[in-house]
Write a protein that holds these residues in place. Structure first.
Motif, PDB file in Angstrom:
ATOM      1  N   LYS A 136       0.841  -1.202   0.000  1.00 16.80           N
ATOM      2  CA  LYS A 136       0.000   0.000   0.000  1.00 16.80           C
ATOM      3  C   LYS A 136       0.885   1.265   0.000  1.00 16.80           C
ATOM      4  CE  LYS A 136      -3.659   1.917   2.823  1.00 16.80           C
ATOM      5  NZ  LYS A 136      -3.890   2.129   4.230  1.00 16.80           N
ATOM      6  N   TYR A 137       1.941   1.213   0.801  1.00 16.19           N
ATOM      7  CA  TYR A 137       2.879   2.337   0.889  1.00 16.19           C
ATOM      8  C   TYR A 137       3.525   2.605  -0.478  1.00 16.19           C
ATOM      9  CZ  TYR A 137       7.463   4.480   1.870  1.00 16.19           C
ATOM     10  OH  TYR A 137       8.595   5.286   1.838  1.00 16.19           O
ATOM     11  N   SER A 138       4.032   1.520  -1.120  1.00 18.16           N
ATOM     12  CA  SER A 138       4.742   1.723  -2.390  1.00 18.16           C
ATOM     13  C   SER A 138       3.773   2.213  -3.465  1.00 18.16           C
ATOM     14  CB  SER A 138       5.466   0.453  -2.833  1.00 18.16           C
ATOM     15  OG  SER A 138       4.542  -0.607  -2.981  1.00 18.16           O
ATOM     16  N   GLU A 139       2.557   1.712  -3.468  1.00 18.42           N
ATOM     17  CA  GLU A 139       1.571   2.161  -4.464  1.00 18.42           C
ATOM     18  C   GLU A 139       1.213   3.627  -4.232  1.00 18.42           C
ATOM     19  OE1 GLU A 139      -0.487  -2.199  -5.270  1.00 18.42           O
ATOM     20  OE2 GLU A 139      -1.599  -0.714  -4.125  1.00 18.42           O
ATOM     21  N   HIS A 140       1.036   3.980  -2.962  1.00 17.20           N
ATOM     22  CA  HIS A 140       0.683   5.371  -2.654  1.00 17.20           C
ATOM     23  C   HIS A 140       1.844   6.307  -3.008  1.00 17.20           C
ATOM     24  CE1 HIS A 140      -1.496   8.603  -0.851  1.00 17.20           C
ATOM     25  NE2 HIS A 140      -0.558   8.835   0.041  1.00 17.20           N
ATOM     26  N   LEU A 141       3.058   5.874  -2.667  1.00 19.29           N
ATOM     27  CA  LEU A 141       4.244   6.696  -2.964  1.00 19.29           C
ATOM     28  C   LEU A 141       4.349   6.931  -4.472  1.00 19.29           C
ATOM     29  CD1 LEU A 141       6.694   8.081  -1.707  1.00 19.29           C
ATOM     30  CD2 LEU A 141       7.894   5.889  -1.759  1.00 19.29           C
ATOM     31  N   ASN A 142       4.160   5.881  -5.259  1.00 14.70           N
ATOM     32  CA  ASN A 142       4.206   6.037  -6.719  1.00 14.70           C
ATOM     33  C   ASN A 142       3.089   6.965  -7.210  1.00 14.70           C
ATOM     34  OD1 ASN A 142       6.451   4.563  -7.362  1.00 14.70           O
ATOM     35  ND2 ASN A 142       5.362   2.689  -7.902  1.00 14.70           N
ATOM     36  N   THR A 175      11.685  -5.715  -5.782  1.00 19.09           N
ATOM     37  CA  THR A 175      11.288  -5.869  -7.191  1.00 19.09           C
ATOM     38  C   THR A 175       9.769  -5.970  -7.307  1.00 19.09           C
ATOM     39  OG1 THR A 175      13.356  -6.992  -7.572  1.00 19.09           O
ATOM     40  CG2 THR A 175      11.705  -7.244  -9.273  1.00 19.09           C
ATOM     41  N   SER A 176       9.150  -6.656  -6.358  1.00 19.79           N
ATOM     42  CA  SER A 176       7.692  -6.791  -6.485  1.00 19.79           C
ATOM     43  C   SER A 176       6.986  -5.456  -6.215  1.00 19.79           C
ATOM     44  CB  SER A 176       7.160  -7.927  -5.613  1.00 19.79           C
ATOM     45  OG  SER A 176       6.816  -7.449  -4.351  1.00 19.79           O
ATOM     46  N   TYR A 177       7.542  -4.607  -5.353  1.00 17.41           N
ATOM     47  CA  TYR A 177       6.892  -3.309  -5.093  1.00 17.41           C
ATOM     48  C   TYR A 177       7.143  -2.324  -6.243  1.00 17.41           C
ATOM     49  CZ  TYR A 177       7.021  -5.108  -0.287  1.00 17.41           C
ATOM     50  OH  TYR A 177       6.899  -5.897   0.823  1.00 17.41           O
ATOM     51  N   ASN A 180       7.597  -2.804 -11.633  1.00 14.81           N
ATOM     52  CA  ASN A 180       6.765  -2.371 -12.775  1.00 14.81           C
ATOM     53  C   ASN A 180       6.889  -0.884 -13.059  1.00 14.81           C
ATOM     54  OD1 ASN A 180       5.738  -4.879 -13.267  1.00 14.81           O
ATOM     55  ND2 ASN A 180       4.016  -4.618 -11.859  1.00 14.81           N
ATOM     56  N   SER A 181       7.361  -0.123 -12.077  1.00 13.30           N
ATOM     57  CA  SER A 181       7.418   1.336 -12.237  1.00 13.30           C
ATOM     58  C   SER A 181       8.844   1.865 -12.346  1.00 13.30           C
ATOM     59  CB  SER A 181       6.728   2.015 -11.046  1.00 13.30           C
ATOM     60  OG  SER A 181       7.264   1.517  -9.824  1.00 13.30           O
ATOM     61  N   HIS A 182       9.820   1.050 -11.955  1.00 14.12           N
ATOM     62  CA  HIS A 182      11.203   1.517 -11.892  1.00 14.12           C
ATOM     63  C   HIS A 182      12.161   0.436 -12.405  1.00 14.12           C
ATOM     64  CE1 HIS A 182       9.166   3.989  -8.840  1.00 14.12           C
ATOM     65  NE2 HIS A 182      10.162   4.851  -8.947  1.00 14.12           N
ATOM     66  N   LYS A 183      13.324   0.904 -12.867  1.00 10.30           N
ATOM     67  CA  LYS A 183      14.432  -0.021 -13.092  1.00 10.30           C
ATOM     68  C   LYS A 183      15.089  -0.181 -11.722  1.00 10.30           C
ATOM     69  CE  LYS A 183      18.595  -0.430 -15.852  1.00 10.30           C
ATOM     70  NZ  LYS A 183      19.584   0.422 -16.496  1.00 10.30           N
ATOM     71  N   VAL A 184      15.124  -1.397 -11.220  1.00  8.23           N
ATOM     72  CA  VAL A 184      15.557  -1.642  -9.835  1.00  8.23           C
ATOM     73  C   VAL A 184      17.022  -2.097  -9.844  1.00  8.23           C
ATOM     74  CG1 VAL A 184      15.151  -3.106  -7.803  1.00  8.23           C
ATOM     75  CG2 VAL A 184      13.206  -2.250  -9.142  1.00  8.23           C
ATOM     76  N   GLU A 185      17.900  -1.275  -9.271  1.00  4.72           N
ATOM     77  CA  GLU A 185      19.327  -1.610  -9.316  1.00  4.72           C
ATOM     78  C   GLU A 185      19.944  -1.592  -7.911  1.00  4.72           C
ATOM     79  OE1 GLU A 185      20.934   0.242 -13.465  1.00  4.72           O
ATOM     80  OE2 GLU A 185      20.334   1.670 -11.928  1.00  4.72           O
TER      81      GLU A 185
END
Ligand code: SAM
Length: 219
Positions: A136-142, A175-177, A180-185
């Motif tokens: 919920k936090y990651s979705e809201h932040l995005n 990666t799961s949070y 889909n919205s970011h390149k995760v490095e």
């Protein structure tokens, strides 16, 4: 994790999360955010972290969100700055040059209230929340930042060995949070100096989440 939980930690001074100096990973990896002058940087669940001083020192505008008002009073005292305090909707705003703190619940803040955010710095925010709240936090932040790029600092350890917070957040979870919205490095992964609440095997990991939204990308 309800507001009362955090209030009780602050009031009983169980604030081991507060480092009292700029985080060493931020000092080492902060430049990766590639921020232009006067960028607007969001620190969700900011507490009274001195990491705010790092971004102010670089000339950026810091926007913080924190539930516990006395932490923000202490933050402005540490900065030796008198804030302008006002009430806007559900939030109390503490403002000074280049600094705006929203005192209230992060989960209720809107994109319109925050205005444009160029980048996010998350240290001890995602890991402060249990699994059920993290998505919920990651979705809201995005949603409130158009998925802005982030520097994210997490802890990883065997979750069965300790109850959070801080919670263990693995590479798969990050990666799961944000996959889909970011390149995760992954930028760094190293043992927490001095252990974490008695755990010797805890690791601190630093992630650059580069927005897939071209307007919010750092490169
Ligand atoms: C683990 S601390 C980290 C603080 C800061 N990021 C740091 O590095 O020192 C988590 C902070 O989030 C705040 N917090 C927890 N839930 C919140 C919410 N829903 N909205 C705003 N702040 C919240 C707590 O009061 C606490 O100060």
């Amino acid at each position: 994790m309800k507001a009362e939980f955090w209030q009780e930690l602050w009031e009983s001074e169980q604030t081991g999360f507060h480092e009292g100096q700029v985080n060493r990973m931020l000092l080492k990896y902060g430049e990766l955010l590639n921020l232009k002058e006067n960028s607007r940087v969001l620190l969700p669940l900011c507490g009274k972290t001195h990491d705010i001083f790092y971004f102010l020192g670089k000339g950026h505008h810091v926007i913080g969100v924190e539930l516990y008002e006395p932490a923000i009073t202490a933050l402005f005292e540490a900065l030796k700055v008198k804030p302008n305090i006002s009430r806007e909707g559900a939030f109390t705003l503490y403002r000074a040059t280049n600094l705006t703190i929203y005192v209230g619940d992060f989960f209720t803040i809107t994109k319109a209230e925050l205005e444009n955010i160029d980048a996010i710095y998350d240290r001890a925010a995602l890991v402060a929340l249990p699994e059920a709240m993290r998505r919920k936090y990651s979705e809201h932040l995005n949603a409130i930042t158009n998925a802005a790029s982030q520097l994210l600092i997490c802890f990883e350890y065997e979750q069965s060995q300790m109850e959070g917070p801080p919670f263990s957040v693995s590479a798969d979870m990050v990666t799961s949070y944000y996959g889909n919205s970011h390149k995760v490095e992954l930028q760094a992964r190293q043992l927490v100096m001095g252990g974490l609440k008695g755990l010797d095997e805890a690791v601190e990991s630093v992630w650059l989440l580069n927005s897939l939204n071209s307007e919010k990308s750092v490169c």
